[in-house]
Design an enzyme around this catalytic site. Structure first.
Site, PDB file in Angstrom:
ATOM      1  N   HIS A 196       0.867  -1.183   0.000  1.00 16.75           N
ATOM      2  CA  HIS A 196       0.000   0.000   0.000  1.00 16.75           C
ATOM      3  C   HIS A 196       0.905   1.235   0.000  1.00 16.75           C
ATOM      4  O   HIS A 196       1.543   1.537   1.005  1.00 16.75           O
ATOM      5  CB  HIS A 196      -0.900  -0.001   1.239  1.00 16.75           C
ATOM      6  CG  HIS A 196      -2.091   0.900   1.111  1.00 16.75           C
ATOM      7  ND1 HIS A 196      -3.352   0.518   1.493  1.00 16.75           N
ATOM      8  CD2 HIS A 196      -2.224   2.165   0.632  1.00 16.75           C
ATOM      9  CE1 HIS A 196      -4.200   1.502   1.269  1.00 16.75           C
ATOM     10  NE2 HIS A 196      -3.533   2.521   0.746  1.00 16.75           N
ATOM     11  N   LEU A 197       0.936   1.920  -1.124  1.00 16.73           N
ATOM     12  CA  LEU A 197       1.759   3.122  -1.238  1.00 16.73           C
ATOM     13  C   LEU A 197       1.433   4.102  -0.126  1.00 16.73           C
ATOM     14  O   LEU A 197       0.263   4.272   0.233  1.00 16.73           O
ATOM     15  CB  LEU A 197       1.492   3.828  -2.568  1.00 16.73           C
ATOM     16  CG  LEU A 197       1.953   3.129  -3.838  1.00 16.73           C
ATOM     17  CD1 LEU A 197       1.407   3.870  -5.055  1.00 16.73           C
ATOM     18  CD2 LEU A 197       3.463   3.063  -3.889  1.00 16.73           C
ATOM     19  N   HIS A 198       2.461   4.737   0.422  1.00 18.25           N
ATOM     20  CA  HIS A 198       2.244   5.807   1.402  1.00 18.25           C
ATOM     21  C   HIS A 198       3.476   6.689   1.449  1.00 18.25           C
ATOM     22  O   HIS A 198       4.593   6.218   1.380  1.00 18.25           O
ATOM     23  CB  HIS A 198       1.895   5.253   2.789  1.00 18.25           C
ATOM     24  CG  HIS A 198       2.922   4.336   3.357  1.00 18.25           C
ATOM     25  ND1 HIS A 198       3.051   3.018   2.966  1.00 18.25           N
ATOM     26  CD2 HIS A 198       3.878   4.539   4.279  1.00 18.25           C
ATOM     27  CE1 HIS A 198       4.047   2.453   3.632  1.00 18.25           C
ATOM     28  NE2 HIS A 198       4.577   3.363   4.428  1.00 18.25           N
ATOM     29  N   TRP A 199       3.223   7.979   1.528  1.00 13.18           N
ATOM     30  CA  TRP A 199       4.275   8.978   1.611  1.00 13.18           C
ATOM     31  C   TRP A 199       4.443   9.371   3.067  1.00 13.18           C
ATOM     32  O   TRP A 199       3.472   9.518   3.800  1.00 13.18           O
ATOM     33  CB  TRP A 199       3.908  10.211   0.791  1.00 13.18           C
ATOM     34  CG  TRP A 199       4.070  10.050  -0.681  1.00 13.18           C
ATOM     35  CD1 TRP A 199       5.059  10.590  -1.445  1.00 13.18           C
ATOM     36  CD2 TRP A 199       3.225   9.332  -1.590  1.00 13.18           C
ATOM     37  NE1 TRP A 199       4.889  10.246  -2.768  1.00 13.18           N
ATOM     38  CE2 TRP A 199       3.765   9.459  -2.875  1.00 13.18           C
ATOM     39  CE3 TRP A 199       2.067   8.565  -1.439  1.00 13.18           C
ATOM     40  CZ2 TRP A 199       3.198   8.885  -4.003  1.00 13.18           C
ATOM     41  CZ3 TRP A 199       1.497   7.981  -2.550  1.00 13.18           C
ATOM     42  CH2 TRP A 199       2.055   8.142  -3.808  1.00 13.18           C
TER      43      TRP A 199
END
Length: 170
Positions: free
Chosen positions: A121-124
């Protein structure tokens, strides 16, 4: 001897392990739930979400992620990518007003080899920084001092975001 009180770190020290491939996604679990405080969700946007980092590197450490469980940049729609970027911009503005940092580290760890703790799950990460915020503690004691509880940060952010929404509605 001085004592540093950081009780929320116990969960990390006592039981943290890297997520296994079959472990549930904490971002998706939080989005599926209704207790945003327990799940540390400070803002739900149409296509993205802002979450407090449960194990922050520094005060104000936030995660910004698309709502959809996607692990690659090329899986994001243009609208999802724009909403994530707008969330990043908004949260920097809010943190500027609340915490007055001197700078930020903002980044994305893409893939487990790059350090992603949740590669599916992409997260910045948004990590506020202050001049002189590195000191002897991490070097000599392998300890990072976080001076604000997650509950206090949650309240500050939710209150500030609510104020902004009220102003936008008028």
């Amino acid at each position: 001897m001085d004592h540093l009180w950081a009780p929320w770190r116990l969960a990390y020290v006592a039981g943290a392990k890297p997520p296994a491939d079959g472990d549930p996604c904490f971002i998706c679990e939080g989005l599926a739930g209704t207790d945003d405080r327990r799940n540390l969700i400070v803002q739900r946007r149409p296509l993205s979400v802002v979450v407090l980092n449960r194990f922050p590197y520094n005060n104000g450490h936030l995660l910004v992620a698309p709502r959809a469980h996607k692990g690659r940049l090329d899986e994001l729609t243009p609208d999802e990518l724009l909403d994530v970027q707008e969330s990043l911009r908004q949260m920097v503005r809010v943190l500027d007003g609340l915490m007055h940092p001197d700078g930020y580290n903002i980044g994305l760890n893409l893939g487990r080899a790059a350090g992603a703790g949740l590669p599916g799950h992409l997260h910045w990460h948004i990590v506020p920084r202050w001049d002189g915020d590195t000191n002897f503690m991490p070097v000599l004691a392998e300890v990072k001092v976080i001076v604000q509880s997650l509950d206090a940060l949650f309240d500050l952010l939710v209150n500030r975001l609510g104020e902004k929404e009220l102003k936008n509605e008028k």
